[in-house]
Scaffold this active site. Structure first.
Site, PDB file in Angstrom:
ATOM      1  N   GLY A 131     -29.857  50.891 -88.356  1.00  0.00           N
ATOM      2  CA  GLY A 131     -28.781  51.494 -87.935  1.00  0.00           C
ATOM      3  C   GLY A 131     -29.238  52.671 -86.767  1.00  0.00           C
ATOM      4  O   GLY A 131     -30.293  52.450 -86.374  1.00  0.00           O
ATOM      5  N   ASN A 132     -28.423  53.597 -86.451  1.00  0.00           N
ATOM      6  CA  ASN A 132     -28.749  54.455 -85.389  1.00  0.00           C
ATOM      7  C   ASN A 132     -28.082  55.944 -85.888  1.00  0.00           C
ATOM      8  O   ASN A 132     -27.318  55.880 -86.682  1.00  0.00           O
ATOM      9  CB  ASN A 132     -28.571  54.221 -84.066  1.00  0.00           C
ATOM     10  CG  ASN A 132     -27.159  53.710 -83.723  1.00  0.00           C
ATOM     11  OD1 ASN A 132     -26.207  54.959 -83.785  1.00  0.00           O
ATOM     12  ND2 ASN A 132     -26.808  52.590 -83.440  1.00  0.00           N
ATOM     13  N   ARG A 133     -28.392  57.027 -85.127  1.00  0.00           N
ATOM     14  CA  ARG A 133     -28.173  58.179 -85.645  1.00  0.00           C
ATOM     15  C   ARG A 133     -26.611  58.723 -84.914  1.00  0.00           C
ATOM     16  O   ARG A 133     -26.274  60.088 -85.174  1.00  0.00           O
ATOM     17  CB  ARG A 133     -29.110  59.411 -84.990  1.00  0.00           C
ATOM     18  CG  ARG A 133     -30.345  59.184 -85.926  1.00  0.00           C
ATOM     19  CD  ARG A 133     -31.226  60.317 -85.101  1.00  0.00           C
ATOM     20  NE  ARG A 133     -32.528  60.104 -85.574  1.00  0.00           N
ATOM     21  CZ  ARG A 133     -33.446  60.335 -86.659  1.00  0.00           C
ATOM     22  NH1 ARG A 133     -32.408  60.655 -87.666  1.00  0.00           N
ATOM     23  NH2 ARG A 133     -34.485  59.826 -86.852  1.00  0.00           N
TER      24      ARG A 133
END
Ligand code: CTP
Length: 408
Positions: free
Chosen positions: A218-220
């Site tokens: 995923g990412n932030r």
């Protein structure tokens, strides 16, 4: 995919400083506050000491969900004071309703003996007054000339109306009804937006790509920028489809239809099915570029697990849209670059056939993931990049939508 929807109507997602002064019409200020909040505004009440005789701070604090402020100084021995400069800068608009003859006179002559007047003197945002007083007081030459002076200096006056007054006399001096005040603010502040009635697709948040049933790549991205865009577009009267990855945000803004997705493939399929009816698309989501090629169907155990993942590319939704862009369809992309920002962003603008590219740089403090603020540059074909200062994501959303309106 989960979908929920609400009907389109304009809302006032603005920060309102509501000044209340001591006149009998102050009883209507509670209704005005309620209507402003219902319309989507964030309201801070500042009231004069004499307004306390007509309406209680408890009522107003409950309705606004914020403490009501009256004094410049906090008399609790702490040496604190209510910062009028900060309050005045916070506000997108200040409305003093009711505005008594006394307060109008002080405003016209620069008197600053309470918090409300200090806010007025510090205000950069538009200031409205809704005068309310008895017939003879309103007709008095000094009141009329004070009001004229204020109007000449740019203060906008709403009313007063003619009708029965608290004294029993009939004539000019009644405060304009709260519904009409809210209507006027909405029409002045949101104007006749070119987004009214248009279909806008906004994507938000990041996607999650499964490694196994438990883990993902995923990412932030928090989704805040995309949600701010969706809400601002809806408050300008657009019909917004918000396609979002997993985020902890909610929106109850009328005019926003939300679709929840998890993966890049789900986001692509949601966007593709919505695309034909859109006038504008803003791809704000941080879509994964790569995903695990063969996600495991059972949880991977650490014993004997392979130490590398084979990845494959996801479909670039924005590039797909750019390649098949219809005439008149406005396409906006986002880019997050860490080096050679402008060169790479310009290249992306052309390669993806975009009308506007919003470039974040992670180098800027307070910008990008997880912050309420953002610092971006806007790139358009054939124009010099527009570098914006650090500002709230809501303000960035407004400027992006202003630029989109210019493109229509
Ligand atoms: N985007 C998309 N689909 C993807 C990946 C990205 O629609 N699979 C969109 C994003 O929503 C954003 C823009 O493309 O609007 C920027 O994507 P980015 O990942 O920064 O650029 P890339 O073109 O993927 O190039 P690079 O990874 O080399 O920076």
């Amino acid at each position: 995919m989960e979908r929920s929807s609400t009907s389109a109507e304009r809302s006032l997602n603005r920060k309102v400083l509501l000044g209340i002064t001591g006149g009998i019409a102050a009883y209507k200020s509670a209704t005005l506050l309620r209507l402003l909040v219902k319309a989507g505004a964030e309201v801070q009440v500042v009231m004069t000491r004499s307004a306390h005789d007509f309406v209680t701070p408890l009522t107003l604090a409950t309705l606004s969900k914020r403490p009501v402020l009256t004094d410049l100084f906090v008399h609790d021995g702490s040496g604190r004071w209510n910062d009028h400069v900060h309050l005045a800068r916070w506000a997108d608009v200040m409305i003093i309703a009711p505005a008594t003859a006394n307060t109008l006179a002080k405003m016209a002559h620069g008197i600053c003996d309470d918090l409300l007047l200090a806010c007025f003197l510090s205000a950069e945002a538009p200031v409205y007054v809704a005068p309310a007083m008895d017939l003879e007081m309103y007709k008095d030459a000094s009141t009329l000339s004070n009001l004229n002076l204020l109007r000449e200096r740019g203060v906008r006056s709403i009313g007063p109306e003619s009708g029965e007054l608290a004294s029993g006399l009939v004539g000019e001096g009644r405060m304009t009804e709260p519904e009409a005040i809210v209507e006027r603010l909405i029409s002045d502040l949101l104007g006749a937006s070119k987004l009214q009635g248009r279909h806008i697709l906004v994507t938000a948040g990041g996607t999650q790509e499964a490694i196994d049933p438990v883990r993902y790549i995923g990412n932030r991205s928090s989704g805040r920028m995309g949600f701010a865009l969706a809400e601002e577009a809806a408050s300008r009267g657009a019909m917004v489809n918000l396609v979002t990855g997993p985020v902890s945000l909610t929106t109850d803004r009328p005019g926003v239809t939300r679709t929840d997705v998890v993966t890049a493939a789900e986001m692509a399929s949601a966007c593709k099915s919505l695309q034909p009816e859109q006038d504008i698309t803003i791809m704000c989501a941080a879509v994964a570029d790569l995903r695990p090629k063969d996600p495991a169907s059972n949880k991977i155990k650490k014993q004997g697990a392979v130490r590398s993942l084979e990845l494959e590319g996801t479909e670039d939704i924005l590039a797909w849209m750019g390649a098949g862009k219809r005439k008149g369809h406005i396409l906006v992309g986002f880019a997050l670059e860490t080096n050679d920002e402008l060169i790479r962003a310009k290249e992306k603008l052309e390669r993806k056939n975009l009308d506007l590219l919003v470039m974040n740089s992670l180098k800027d403090e307070g910008a990008g993931f997880g912050h309420d603020t953002n610092k971006v540059s806007l790139l358009m074909p054939g124009k010099d990049p527009e570098e914006l200062p650090l500002m709230s994501k809501a303000d960035v959303a407004r400027i992006i939508l202003d630029r989109i309106e210019e493109l229509i």
